[in-house]
Motif scaffolding. Sequence first.
Motif, PDB file in Angstrom:
ATOM      1  N   PRO A  99     -14.897   2.974  23.592  1.00  0.00           N
ATOM      2  CA  PRO A  99     -14.067   2.988  24.918  1.00  0.00           C
ATOM      3  C   PRO A  99     -14.917   2.382  26.037  1.00  0.00           C
ATOM      4  O   PRO A  99     -14.182   1.533  26.806  1.00  0.00           O
ATOM      5  CB  PRO A  99     -13.813   4.490  25.173  1.00  0.00           C
ATOM      6  CG  PRO A  99     -13.798   4.969  24.002  1.00  0.00           C
ATOM      7  CD  PRO A  99     -14.917   4.423  22.998  1.00  0.00           C
ATOM      8  N   ARG A 103     -13.313  -1.246  27.966  1.00  0.00           N
ATOM      9  CA  ARG A 103     -12.803  -1.072  29.163  1.00  0.00           C
ATOM     10  C   ARG A 103     -13.250  -2.566  29.974  1.00  0.00           C
ATOM     11  O   ARG A 103     -12.857  -2.748  31.081  1.00  0.00           O
ATOM     12  CB  ARG A 103     -13.309   0.211  29.877  1.00  0.00           C
ATOM     13  CG  ARG A 103     -12.420   1.403  29.791  1.00  0.00           C
ATOM     14  CD  ARG A 103     -12.980   2.575  30.706  1.00  0.00           C
ATOM     15  NE  ARG A 103     -13.996   3.088  30.653  1.00  0.00           N
ATOM     16  CZ  ARG A 103     -14.380   4.224  29.572  1.00  0.00           C
ATOM     17  NH1 ARG A 103     -13.364   4.663  29.012  1.00  0.00           N
ATOM     18  NH2 ARG A 103     -15.539   4.522  29.421  1.00  0.00           N
ATOM     19  N   THR A 112      -0.041  -5.333  31.043  1.00  0.00           N
ATOM     20  CA  THR A 112       0.132  -3.852  30.367  1.00  0.00           C
ATOM     21  C   THR A 112       1.525  -3.526  30.651  1.00  0.00           C
ATOM     22  O   THR A 112       2.006  -3.014  29.536  1.00  0.00           O
ATOM     23  CB  THR A 112      -0.897  -3.034  30.707  1.00  0.00           C
ATOM     24  OG1 THR A 112      -2.168  -3.409  30.605  1.00  0.00           O
ATOM     25  CG2 THR A 112      -0.646  -1.582  30.232  1.00  0.00           C
ATOM     26  N   ARG A 328      -5.813   0.321  24.377  1.00  0.00           N
ATOM     27  CA  ARG A 328      -6.240  -0.439  25.620  1.00  0.00           C
ATOM     28  C   ARG A 328      -5.236  -1.720  25.791  1.00  0.00           C
ATOM     29  O   ARG A 328      -4.832  -1.777  27.010  1.00  0.00           O
ATOM     30  CB  ARG A 328      -7.648  -0.959  25.488  1.00  0.00           C
ATOM     31  CG  ARG A 328      -8.044  -2.009  26.376  1.00  0.00           C
ATOM     32  CD  ARG A 328      -8.298  -1.335  27.858  1.00  0.00           C
ATOM     33  NE  ARG A 328      -9.030  -2.183  28.724  1.00  0.00           N
ATOM     34  CZ  ARG A 328      -8.868  -2.349  30.051  1.00  0.00           C
ATOM     35  NH1 ARG A 328      -8.308  -1.333  30.533  1.00  0.00           N
ATOM     36  NH2 ARG A 328      -9.442  -3.176  30.885  1.00  0.00           N
TER      37      ARG A 328
END
Length: 416
Positions: A99, A103, A112, A328
């Motif tokens: 993660p 990021r 997104t 993500r």
Amino acid sequence: MSLTTRVLVALVLGLVLGAVVSMVGSPALVAAANAVEPLGTLFINAIRMVVIPLVVASLVVGVASAPDARAVGKVGARALVVFVVALTIGALYAVVVAPPLLRLIPVSPSATASLRASAAATASAARESVTKIPTAAQWLVDLVPPNPVKAAVDGAMLPLIVFTLAFALAVSRLAPERRAPLVAFFGGVADASLVLVQWVLAVAPVGVFALALPLAARLGASAAGAVASYVVITAVATTLFALVVLYPAAVLFGRVPLGRFARAALPAQAVAFSSRSSLASLPAMIETARTRLGLPDSVTSFLLPLAAATFRVGGAVGQTIGALFVARLYGVPLDAAALLAIVATVVVMTFSIPGVPAGSIIALVPVLLAAGIPVEGMGILIGVDTIPDMFRTTTNVTGDLVAATIVGRRSRESGA
């Protein structure tokens, strides 16, 4: 041109054309890019169509046809413990390491939102899954499905896997003459499902292009950077796992000097990296175990073939990273329950990865479904799977030799 090359070319072509569409900004070109998206959806639906029968049949055959406890003895019991512990550590390692790195991949909120809108049904399922699993206690309760058929229909993979494992264990306790027809039936289902998978993969270039083009049109040039970042993160993370977890485990629990184990593992690792096949590396692993590590015959003749066929610790790391990357990309928040579902499903699914190109990515579908992550992103992972698969397979083979070393030492000490 091989299927892998054709899929990679289709991915690159889709990303490049999509980036051009994004830069030009023409409404007509954007509409044209979106028009091919249904082909990608059909490709994903075709994979999802075959996943449930493949997973269920493979698990039943794998568990029900395994040697019983009297034949496996202590070696099989110890191997199972080592396998499950290593896979759990691998998945948890990926949950911790990946993660922060993911990021760093720039994905704009507007891109997104566009991706999630294109996968509205899946995103809705994701939101529903979060409300269905508000606490750890509820998650545990939901593991046992009151209706396994409904679990299959709803795509609730983890409860379905729990039922399948329980059913397979029950089949393994039947008398041989009663067990054999069931194993043969599910073996036929698994084989037929693999044929279907091969048919679907034959049109993978079309499906991957149809997924990559609208994706890049929404994300712009950053799409290529995001995909490249995923490849690098997966390669680095799986290599680090081998170096910081597997090698020390061979030294601490297998009592083998680091230099000796590293030199012994090199031949099998070289075959794994070039062939992307644990089974192709099996002869080199057996030779290494016998001549360089001095492991007992019970390990070289039983455990290593079993490990090469079922134990994929590199897959546990890689699948977890793949799921986190898709989350993500689509902006899907993952709470503790969703992460726990990913880890639990990955640990089970690595035992039934189909032996076909991109098999590890196909086996990722239940992982994505278990956490409510849009499966559309899987098409992108298939397109660039060659390089991650090389590193996953190398880590798989390293894990096989580590498990053999640990179990072999315990067998020598106990005389079993």
